[in-house]
Design a protein around this motif. Structure first.
Motif, short mmCIF file in Angstrom:
data_model
loop_
_atom_site.label_atom_id
_atom_site.label_comp_id
_atom_site.label_asym_id
_atom_site.label_seq_id
_atom_site.Cartn_x
_atom_site.Cartn_y
_atom_site.Cartn_z
N ARG A 142 -6.10 -49.57 -7.52
CA ARG A 142 -7.35 -48.68 -6.97
C ARG A 142 -7.54 -47.55 -8.08
O ARG A 142 -8.81 -47.31 -8.45
N LYS A 143 -6.46 -47.11 -8.85
CA LYS A 143 -6.83 -45.99 -9.76
C LYS A 143 -7.73 -46.59 -11.05
O LYS A 143 -8.56 -45.97 -11.40
N TRP A 144 -7.19 -47.94 -11.39
CA TRP A 144 -8.01 -48.26 -12.59
C TRP A 144 -9.22 -48.74 -12.27
O TRP A 144 -10.17 -48.71 -13.24
N LEU A 145 -9.56 -49.34 -11.01
CA LEU A 145 -10.95 -49.45 -10.67
C LEU A 145 -11.75 -48.06 -10.78
O LEU A 145 -12.84 -48.03 -11.07
N HIS A 146 -11.05 -47.16 -10.04
CA HIS A 146 -11.90 -45.79 -10.24
C HIS A 146 -11.90 -45.22 -11.70
O HIS A 146 -13.15 -44.59 -12.10
N VAL A 147 -11.05 -45.66 -12.83
CA VAL A 147 -11.29 -45.19 -14.00
C VAL A 147 -12.48 -45.88 -14.72
O VAL A 147 -13.27 -45.46 -15.41
N ASP A 177 -9.94 -40.48 -12.13
CA ASP A 177 -9.59 -40.96 -11.09
C ASP A 177 -10.10 -39.94 -10.00
O ASP A 177 -10.69 -40.16 -8.89
N ASP A 178 -9.69 -38.77 -10.38
CA ASP A 178 -10.22 -37.56 -9.23
C ASP A 178 -11.63 -37.47 -9.24
O ASP A 178 -12.09 -37.23 -8.18
N TRP A 179 -12.50 -37.36 -10.47
CA TRP A 179 -13.88 -37.50 -10.26
C TRP A 179 -14.46 -38.40 -9.33
O TRP A 179 -15.37 -37.95 -8.40
N VAL A 180 -13.84 -39.76 -9.37
CA VAL A 180 -14.55 -40.69 -8.63
C VAL A 180 -13.95 -40.38 -6.93
O VAL A 180 -14.82 -40.52 -6.04
N THR A 181 -12.70 -39.99 -6.76
CA THR A 181 -12.41 -39.60 -5.42
C THR A 181 -13.32 -38.78 -4.93
O THR A 181 -13.47 -38.66 -3.74
N ASP A 182 -13.45 -37.61 -5.55
CA ASP A 182 -14.38 -36.24 -5.25
C ASP A 182 -15.68 -36.92 -4.89
O ASP A 182 -16.34 -36.30 -3.84
N ASN A 183 -16.35 -37.84 -5.81
CA ASN A 183 -17.91 -38.04 -5.43
C ASN A 183 -17.75 -39.66 -4.73
O ASN A 183 -18.89 -40.14 -4.78
N LEU A 184 -16.84 -39.87 -4.20
CA LEU A 184 -16.65 -41.25 -3.32
C LEU A 184 -17.98 -41.36 -2.56
O LEU A 184 -18.71 -42.73 -2.57
N GLU A 185 -18.15 -40.54 -1.69
CA GLU A 185 -19.07 -40.88 -0.64
C GLU A 185 -20.45 -40.79 -1.44
O GLU A 185 -21.26 -41.83 -1.03
N GLU A 186 -20.98 -40.06 -2.34
CA GLU A 186 -22.10 -40.38 -2.97
C GLU A 186 -22.14 -41.58 -3.79
O GLU A 186 -23.11 -42.42 -3.85
N LEU A 187 -21.11 -42.10 -4.39
CA LEU A 187 -21.08 -43.37 -5.21
C LEU A 187 -21.20 -44.48 -4.20
O LEU A 187 -21.93 -45.53 -4.61
#
Length: 372
Positions: A142-147, A177-187
């Motif tokens: 999951r982390k590497w997919l976010h990266v 990873d944190d950036w994608v988690t924070d913006n997950l809803e918009e992504l």
């Protein structure tokens, strides 16, 4: 290594195919109107034609505007058509699975004989394929997919990002990873409406050189899919599988090998072989540019705030105005090659001609003394 590569099974990325293209079957059915999970039931005849969805305007980003046979861009259009034809045959006649034949060059590098629909192909080819055998993601996956998603979203401006902050380049894996988690809803919102976000994703304009527009869309679609499955599976990442290839571009790969072989810690730090966990990645060429600036007494070589009215080249040069960091990279590579060839490279006509063409002007005059 070659046997492992040639044993690797690939498949066409059906989610991306259904998003970008209308897939007309011989019985008149448009397969793209059905979810991919229902294709096995709905696909009762062979594929007749696959083409970019006209209502979403994806034709412009997939094909070059001109189909003139005398236009050099037409070769790219023919390549795209061939890619779609390969995808049709793989889906219709090969149960959506295929292999690549690989070759090894004199340096030990491995290449697929056909770069179409390969992991070493262009943006379209990379986006159109996945591993056939999907593996459990787990928390690390999951982390590497976010990266991977963050890397592909870098530089994309959007007022809806948390804090209005776009994905940055010089960040740690944890920050990505944190950036994608924070913006997950918009992504995920973007992934579910690519045509509505066509301008943001650059799907409404002809592809730019070195664009990753299709890989970006493929990554967003996969991000949305895995999080949907994760929710259904009781939020257990070990029960979520994926076949999306994750691309990580090495920084200064040659110097990474050199620093490791020579056990040169300072060089290893500059090319990110070693370093602190929470430390942003370093840039070797920027460091060389800074040292060159200090030793030359010039106002600057290159940085992110490079003044637009200053140029590495003299004003009389016909070359385009640009910063010196790219030139620094070539200098570093040329000096290393000169050392390896014991000075033969620098004395060659090709080096002298290339030097004059690339570094005309009084500012360039300080570098020969420095690099030698």
């Amino acid at each position: 290594a070659m046997n492992i590569l040639q044993d690797t099974q690939w498949e066409i990325n059906l989610q991306l195919l259904a998003t970008l293209f209308d897939i007309k079957l011989e019985d008149g059915t448009n397969l793209s109107e059905h979810t991919v999970s229902d294709w096995k039931k709905e696909k009762k005849t062979l594929i007749q034609r696959t083409f970019p969805k006209p209502k979403d305007g994806f034709h412009k980003v997939f094909y070059h505007e001109s189909n003139d046979k005398t236009n050099p861009n037409d070769k790219t259009n023919q390549e795209r058509d061939l890619m779609l034809e390969y995808a049709r045959r793989i889906i219709d006649h090969n149960a959506n699975v295929f292999w690549h034949s690989w070759v090894c060059d004199s340096r030990g590098r491995l290449y697929p004989r056909c770069t179409l629909l390969s992991p070493q192909g262009n943006d379209t080819s990379k986006a159109m394929i996945r591993f056939k055998h999907w593996k459990p993601l787990g928390e690390k996956g999951r982390k590497w997919l976010h990266v991977h998603v963050q890397n592909l979203m870098q530089g994309i401006e959007n007022d809806s990002w948390i804090g209005g902050i776009p994905a940055g380049k010089k960040e740690t894996f944890e920050q990505k990873d944190d950036w994608v988690t924070d913006n997950l809803e918009e992504l995920r919102r973007i992934a579910n409406d690519p045509s509505g976000y066509a301008k943001l994703l650059e799907l409404d304009i002809p592809r730019k050189p070195k664009s990753e527009v299709f890989q970006r869309l493929a990554a967003l679609l996969e991000l949305d899919r895995v999080h949907t499955v994760w929710k259904k599976e009781g939020e257990d990442w070990s029960r979520v599988t994926s076949g999306l290839p994750i691309h990580l571009d090495a920084s200064c790969n040659g110097y990474q090998h050199v620093s490791t072989l020579l056990k040169h810690r300072k060089l290893a730090e500059l090319v990110n072989v070693v370093g602190e966990k929470d430390e942003p990645p370093k840039d070797l060429y920027q460091k060389v540019a800074e040292v060159a600036r200090l030793r030359s007494g010039e106002p600057h070589v290159c940085d992110s705030n490079c003044p637009k009215d200053e140029s590495w080249f003299s004003k009389s040069s016909k070359s385009k105005v640009k910063c010196g960091k790219g030139s620094v990279r070539r200098f570093v590579e040329e000096v290393l090659f000169d050392e390896l060839t014991k000075g033969q490279y620098r004395r060659s006509d090709s080096w002298r001609i290339g030097f004059v063409l690339r570094h005309r002007g009084k500012q360039a005059a300080i570098l020969p003394g420095y690099v030698t």
